[in-house]
Design an enzyme around this catalytic site. Sequence first.
Site, PDB file in Angstrom:
ATOM      1  N   SER A 226      25.923  51.665  38.164  1.00  0.00           N
ATOM      2  CA  SER A 226      26.975  52.549  38.157  1.00  0.00           C
ATOM      3  C   SER A 226      28.262  51.844  37.799  1.00  0.00           C
ATOM      4  O   SER A 226      28.413  51.112  37.166  1.00  0.00           O
ATOM      5  CB  SER A 226      27.107  53.659  39.035  1.00  0.00           C
ATOM      6  N   LYS A 230      29.198  48.259  35.675  1.00  0.00           N
ATOM      7  CA  LYS A 230      30.378  48.153  34.670  1.00  0.00           C
ATOM      8  C   LYS A 230      31.103  46.616  35.382  1.00  0.00           C
ATOM      9  O   LYS A 230      31.274  45.909  34.512  1.00  0.00           O
ATOM     10  CB  LYS A 230      31.428  49.151  34.927  1.00  0.00           C
ATOM     11  N   TRP A 317      24.705  61.578  31.534  1.00  0.00           N
ATOM     12  CA  TRP A 317      26.013  60.894  31.667  1.00  0.00           C
ATOM     13  C   TRP A 317      26.411  59.282  31.067  1.00  0.00           C
ATOM     14  O   TRP A 317      27.393  59.183  30.779  1.00  0.00           O
ATOM     15  CB  TRP A 317      26.539  61.205  33.177  1.00  0.00           C
ATOM     16  N   HIS A 367      20.090  59.015  37.964  1.00  0.00           N
ATOM     17  CA  HIS A 367      21.027  58.065  38.318  1.00  0.00           C
ATOM     18  C   HIS A 367      20.875  57.370  39.646  1.00  0.00           C
ATOM     19  O   HIS A 367      21.244  57.936  40.618  1.00  0.00           O
ATOM     20  CB  HIS A 367      22.379  58.654  38.224  1.00  0.00           C
TER      21      HIS A 367
HETATM   22  C1  GCU Z   1      31.017  58.671  37.769  1.00  0.00           C
HETATM   23  C2  GCU Z   1      31.685  58.181  36.769  1.00  0.00           C
HETATM   24  C3  GCU Z   1      30.703  57.038  35.992  1.00  0.00           C
HETATM   25  C4  GCU Z   1      30.179  56.064  37.193  1.00  0.00           C
HETATM   26  C5  GCU Z   1      29.695  56.693  38.327  1.00  0.00           C
HETATM   27  C6  GCU Z   1      29.292  55.956  39.425  1.00  0.00           C
HETATM   28  O1  GCU Z   1      30.002  59.448  37.501  1.00  0.00           O
HETATM   29  O2  GCU Z   1      31.903  59.118  36.017  1.00  0.00           O
HETATM   30  O3  GCU Z   1      31.397  56.445  35.066  1.00  0.00           O
HETATM   31  O4  GCU Z   1      29.254  55.210  36.628  1.00  0.00           O
HETATM   32  O5  GCU Z   1      30.433  57.735  38.895  1.00  0.00           O
HETATM   33  O6  GCU Z   1      30.000  55.041  39.707  1.00  0.00           O
HETATM   34  O7  GCU Z   1      28.496  56.313  40.314  1.00  0.00           O
END
Ligand code: GCU
Length: 388
Positions: A226, A230, A317, A367
């Site tokens: 998540s 990134k 998402w 997720h």
């Molecule tokens: C939120 C956010 C995402 C991210 C996620 C996470 O949903 O919008 O961009 O990847 O958190 O890190 O759990």
Amino acid sequence: MTSSELLQMGDGSAVESPEQWQGQRRPELLRLLESEVFGVTPFGRPDALRFEVREEKSGARDGLATRLRVGVLFEGTENGRQMELLVYLPNDVSGPVPVFLGLNFDGNFTTTAEADLPVPTHYVNGLFTRLSDHRATEEMRGSRASMWPYDEILKRGYGVATACYGEVEPDVANQWWHGPRVLAPPTEADGWGAIGSWAWALSRALDYLQTHPRVDSQCVAVFGFSRLGKTAMWAGAQDERFAAVISQNSGKGGASLMKRPQGEPVSHLSGPLGHWFAPSFARYSNNEAELPVDGDSIAALVAPRPLLILSATEDTWSDPEGEFLSGRSATRVYGLLGHEGLDAEARPEPGTFINSRVGYFLRVGGHNVTGEDWAVTLDWADKFLKPT
Ligand code: GCU
């Protein structure tokens, strides 16, 4: 971007050779990702950086591993900014081992049920355990262990290392002075965001791993889930010492394509989550079409190193299709560099693993990171991370 844009300089000229990619286009894309998305990482390894082995336990996990707790002291002092790296190295393996390195959300002690790891006092995310004050409690011990199948990883001959992102820098707006960003404050539009800071810390963890004789420092893969996916992508893009990159549902701002209208918009990333990025990224809020870079640019910066993209069917998402298309787009860069990229023209059926240099797996589910994700990761690593 389209794959042809990846292979086109800003002035419109075509990128036709590996030398041109490495010497011109790669640095150009890196600079754009710095100035428009993540901000500039202003320095690398600080002179003062010091490592402090706080514990070495040779018979951890029923004798399977040697466990180390290592203070990575960014300012060289025990009271200064720092993170604690938890490292497991498989016993009964001769020679140095490849290692997976990734940050965790809630503290090292949540990645394993072992009773003798300390409950941290630094900021933890806590969303998963519905924590309201970001302070860890004993009840959280092992709560994230399903995402960290240490024994399976160790049995396959790999080491694994982790630290908590919240110890590096709390995941809160305007708290950057708690972490490494204080050493070069982000005052400009292209100042580094929290993702830059966490990615920097992954490079400092690699600095430590490079000192350990039982680690094959040519074979350290950086991974993350998540927002920490990134972060892993950005760390791997910048620091070519990472031998491979693994994106676990990294979504927009990671492997996925931000210009696609599906899933999380830039207005969300640069708004409520704006502290992750450079202030300049807000220019692209409701204006994605103007982005001069995208997730495939980050993927292309990993080339020719192996890249594994893990998606999930219900993780809309993150836009799993965008994650696949990004790998496909970067494939042209892998091709230019003489390597196979993502060996599938269309997105595979859920559950079908494409075990190519750019690997892709679409798990059925949400997720998360599961044993199934790690099973394909280990098969992929056997092919692309182990020294030949
Ligand atoms: C939120 C956010 C995402 C991210 C996620 C996470 O949903 O919008 O961009 O990847 O958190 O890190 O759990």
